[in-house]
Design a protein around this motif. Structure first.
Motif, PDB file in Angstrom:
ATOM      1  N   ALA A 128      17.109  44.241 -46.124  1.00 29.68           N
ATOM      2  CA  ALA A 128      16.193  44.239 -44.980  1.00 29.68           C
ATOM      3  C   ALA A 128      14.820  44.789 -45.367  1.00 29.68           C
ATOM      4  O   ALA A 128      13.792  44.318 -44.881  1.00 29.68           O
ATOM      5  N   GLN A 176      13.440  44.423 -48.233  1.00 25.36           N
ATOM      6  CA  GLN A 176      12.767  43.335 -48.950  1.00 25.36           C
ATOM      7  C   GLN A 176      12.209  42.311 -47.960  1.00 25.36           C
ATOM      8  O   GLN A 176      11.094  41.800 -48.133  1.00 25.36           O
ATOM      9  N   ARG A 177      12.974  42.013 -46.907  1.00 22.84           N
ATOM     10  CA  ARG A 177      12.481  41.102 -45.875  1.00 22.84           C
ATOM     11  C   ARG A 177      11.270  41.702 -45.158  1.00 22.84           C
ATOM     12  O   ARG A 177      10.296  40.996 -44.856  1.00 22.84           O
ATOM     13  N   ALA A 202       8.220  41.303 -47.285  1.00 22.86           N
ATOM     14  CA  ALA A 202       7.746  39.917 -47.273  1.00 22.86           C
ATOM     15  C   ALA A 202       7.023  39.591 -45.963  1.00 22.86           C
ATOM     16  O   ALA A 202       5.989  38.908 -45.956  1.00 22.86           O
ATOM     17  N   LEU A 203       7.545  40.103 -44.853  1.00 23.28           N
ATOM     18  CA  LEU A 203       6.901  39.880 -43.560  1.00 23.28           C
ATOM     19  C   LEU A 203       5.541  40.561 -43.496  1.00 23.28           C
ATOM     20  O   LEU A 203       4.578  40.021 -42.939  1.00 23.28           O
ATOM     21  N   ALA A 236      13.247  42.006 -39.615  1.00 25.72           N
ATOM     22  CA  ALA A 236      13.929  42.199 -40.904  1.00 25.72           C
ATOM     23  C   ALA A 236      15.360  42.661 -40.698  1.00 25.72           C
ATOM     24  O   ALA A 236      16.268  42.262 -41.434  1.00 25.72           O
ATOM     25  N   GLN A 262      17.238  39.525 -38.794  1.00 24.60           N
ATOM     26  CA  GLN A 262      17.154  38.283 -39.561  1.00 24.60           C
ATOM     27  C   GLN A 262      17.494  37.072 -38.691  1.00 24.60           C
ATOM     28  O   GLN A 262      18.438  36.320 -38.973  1.00 24.60           O
ATOM     29  N   LEU A 287      11.678  34.557 -43.673  1.00 23.86           N
ATOM     30  CA  LEU A 287      13.009  35.174 -43.653  1.00 23.86           C
ATOM     31  C   LEU A 287      14.010  34.342 -44.449  1.00 23.86           C
ATOM     32  O   LEU A 287      14.858  34.881 -45.173  1.00 23.86           O
ATOM     33  N   GLU A 308      13.677  34.822 -48.205  1.00 22.15           N
ATOM     34  CA  GLU A 308      14.249  36.074 -48.694  1.00 22.15           C
ATOM     35  C   GLU A 308      15.775  36.047 -48.696  1.00 22.15           C
ATOM     36  O   GLU A 308      16.418  36.896 -49.308  1.00 22.15           O
ATOM     37  N   ALA A 309      16.355  35.086 -47.989  1.00 21.22           N
ATOM     38  CA  ALA A 309      17.819  35.002 -47.936  1.00 21.22           C
ATOM     39  C   ALA A 309      18.383  34.239 -49.120  1.00 21.22           C
ATOM     40  O   ALA A 309      19.591  34.228 -49.356  1.00 21.22           O
TER      41      ALA A 309
END
Length: 623
Positions: free
Chosen positions: A551, A553-554, A557-558, A586, A589, A618, A621-622
């Protein structure tokens, strides 16, 4: 589209429920009632007039005029409203003639939901003529007067142009008005009601408590070194504000911080307007900058992730202190209000009041306000209890101020105070014999400690009976004693050289009729970086600690995506989405637009504008 307040809150702003008194205020104003709203910074004051503005326009009542003294706040508020699909505009000096004309056309044609304007513009004949026209056509829906404490001479930021706003009631009595402020004691509240003619208004007072802010006050001992340690140990890489009293000190402190490797910008009224705007824009849009400023900076600044506010000089009263420290932690995350003060601060603030051209009653009130701030600074019990008590709010010890976390030792300074007063009395007696002399704090402490300086020898003060009677105390302890004697009004520092003199009230101390219990002077212990709990703060560039690694990392990125959007739209990043909203994305998700629309802070317009992009970030990143 519904004109129901809760529907507007959900559809436009993306929030599921009102907080605190918001629902009651909004309902009252939507129904056409006047209101005075006192709500702490970060408590959601803007929604208290923005939701009614949308509701009243949808119901056919027309535009809401927001009176704001701040150009920067107008820009950000309008930008944020346009982001959620609300047509808003501002009229101020940054616009070209053609731009201003277009906005006026939009206003008169009923295309605007909210119009922001400064008080001096609102009271001009041209603007009032436009209001007359709208009013006659039933298209004047609401007046919102922001930073309403500016109308009061007892407030900390009095602005004479606010006095003319009484014309709104006199000229448009049927149009509801809502006045809002984060800071007003009982005296100031009464003044706001009288000067804005809000006698029939409902008064809504929210709790003044900001539980996410830790209050810390330390005695000055090489204040630059203290500030540097505070920044490096606890707030490295984080955004914050450092307040100084003078323009010169602002520039010197900012330059020094940059030399020490901390990115800092100066801000004061003496700088060119373009420079001030550039520095303010950078502070709002970039991460981790420190703004070093006079009180010219800050009112209405919406930046949510200010993690600290530091004072290198004593403010003039508790309202100023509360308003300035309240700029920290608007996002509800842990933040810190840190202040260092000393004897010179007390002397300077007293002198500024005494030397001002104001009337005796005004000076009396200002001295009372300063006394309350000095009592807060010298306190050895809970800071928050004293702060809230000043605003008439009862509370219990908070566990999140320096005194609660590290209870200070105290000592009985009554005998030391009597020695200091006796020594000042001897100076005055000698002055009558030899003519007036200037003996300030440094010389007094030298005599009390038995220090044989050139000045002591020059005036033969080693012959005084008080010479050396305080050798058992350190210079720091004597400064603390003298600071408290001045704070309590037993001693005054007069003239250009701060010559010490006794007041009538010193008699009770000399005769043993008053006990003085003082803090043991000590530097606040080195605490290291604050935890992420109630009393904590984390480095501004990291993710919330309650997110797991994926999360986080998400979230990163956001934030990177948000930064690109903010640059493209020339807006502060938080206007696009707050950190709390990104963190929730995040964490949850969401995999569809419907699920994304359930995240707090995602309204219909933002979902339409950014939804697919957010889902793309999102999804990436998954992988």
């Amino acid at each position: 589209m519904s004109s129901a307040p809760l529907s507007i809150l959900q559809e436009v702003f993306g929030y599921g429920a009102f907080r605190g008194h918001q629902a009651e205020i909004v309902e009252h104003v939507c129904a056409g009632g006047d209101a005075l709203v006192l709500m702490p910074t970060g408590g959601g004051k803007s929604l208290c007039y923005q939701v009614p503005a949308i509701a009243r326009q949808r119901a056919g009542h027309g535009v809401t005029v927001v009176v704001s003294p701040l150009i920067a706040l107008m820009h950000d508020q309008v930008g944020a409203l346009e982001e959620v699909g609300v047509h808003a505009a501002f009229l101020n000096s940054t616009l070209s003639f053609e731009e201003a004309q277009q906005i006026e056309r939009d206003l008169m044609n009923g295309r605007l939901t909210l119009l922001y304007a400064a008080p001096e513009r609102v009271t001009t004949p041209r603007f009032l003529a436009q209001m007359d026209s709208l009013h006659q056509r039933g298209l004047l829906g609401l007046f919102a007067i922001d930073e309403a404490h500016c109308v009061s001479q007892w407030g900390h930021d009095f602005r004479s142009e606010y006095l003319g706003l009484s014309v709104l009631h006199e000229r448009y009595a049927s149009v509801p008005r809502i006045a809002l402020t984060a800071t007003a004691d009982e005296h100031t509240r009464a003044d706001i009601i009288e000067r804005l003619q809000l006698g029939e208004a409902r008064v809504f007072i929210s709790s003044f408590d900001r539980p996410n802010i830790r209050y810390t006050i330390v005695e000055k001992d090489e204040p630059r070194r203290q500030l540097l340690r505070f920044l490096r140990d606890e707030h490295e890489g984080e955004a914050g504000v450092v307040y100084c009293q003078s323009r010169k000190k602002v520039e010197e402190t900012a330059a020094w911080l940059n030399d020490e490797g901390i990115a800092a910008l100066p801000y004061h009224a003496g700088l060119d307007a373009a420079v001030r705007q550039k520095h303010q824009d950078r502070f709002l849009r970039e991460e981790g900058l420190v703004m070093v400023a006079t009180i010219a900076f800050g009112m209405g600044i919406d930046k949510p992730d200010v993690r600290f506010v530091a004072h290198l000089d004593l403010p003039k009263n508790i309202e100023s202190y509360y308003q300035e420290t309240g700029r920290a932690g608007r996002d509800g995350e842990p933040a810190e209000a840190w202040m260092t003060y000393g004897l010179a601060d007390v002397v300077n603030q007293r002198r500024m009041i005494d030397d001002s051209p104001a009337g005796d009653e005004f000076k009396r009130v200002q001295r009372t306000k300063l006394d309350a701030l000095l009592a807060l600074a010298e306190a050895h019990d809970c800071r928050r209890v004293r702060l809230l008590d000043y605003f008439g709010e009862a509370s219990a010890p908070c566990g999140n101020c320096d005194n609660c976390l590290n209870p200070p030792a105290t000592w009985d300074a009554t005998e030391a105070a009597r020695k200091a007063l006796s020594c000042i009395y001897r100076f005055q007696q000698a002055g009558r014999e030899w003519g007036p002399r200037s003996f300030g704090a440094v010389h007094l402490i030298d005599v009390l400690r038995g220090k044989r300086t050139d000045k002591v020898a020059q005036y033969q003060h080693e012959r005084l009976t008080t010479f050396g009677i305080g050798a058992d105390l350190s210079e720091q302890q004597w400064r603390s004693v003298l600071r408290q004697l001045i704070a309590l009004g037993h001693v005054v520092a007069e003239g250009e050289f701060s010559t010490l003199a006794l007041t009538e009230s010193a008699r009770s101390v000399l005769k043993g009729g008053e006990t003085m219990l003082l803090r043991v002077p000590a530097e606040a212990p080195k605490r290291g970086r604050l935890s992420r709990g109630k009393a904590g703060s984390a480095k501004g560039k990291t993710a919330p600690a309650d997110l797991d690694a994926a999360a986080q990392q998400r979230f990163a990125a956001l934030k990177a995506w948000r930064a690109e959007v903010a640059r493209e739209h020339n807006l502060p990043a938080y206007v696009v989405f707050h950190d709390a909203t990104l963190a929730e994305m995040a964490r949850q998700q969401p995999g569809s637009l419907a699920a994304l629309g359930e995240v707090s802070g995602v309204g219909a317009k933002k979902l339409e504008a950014y939804g697919q992009e957010i889902l793309r970030v999102l999804a990436a990143e998954a992988v």
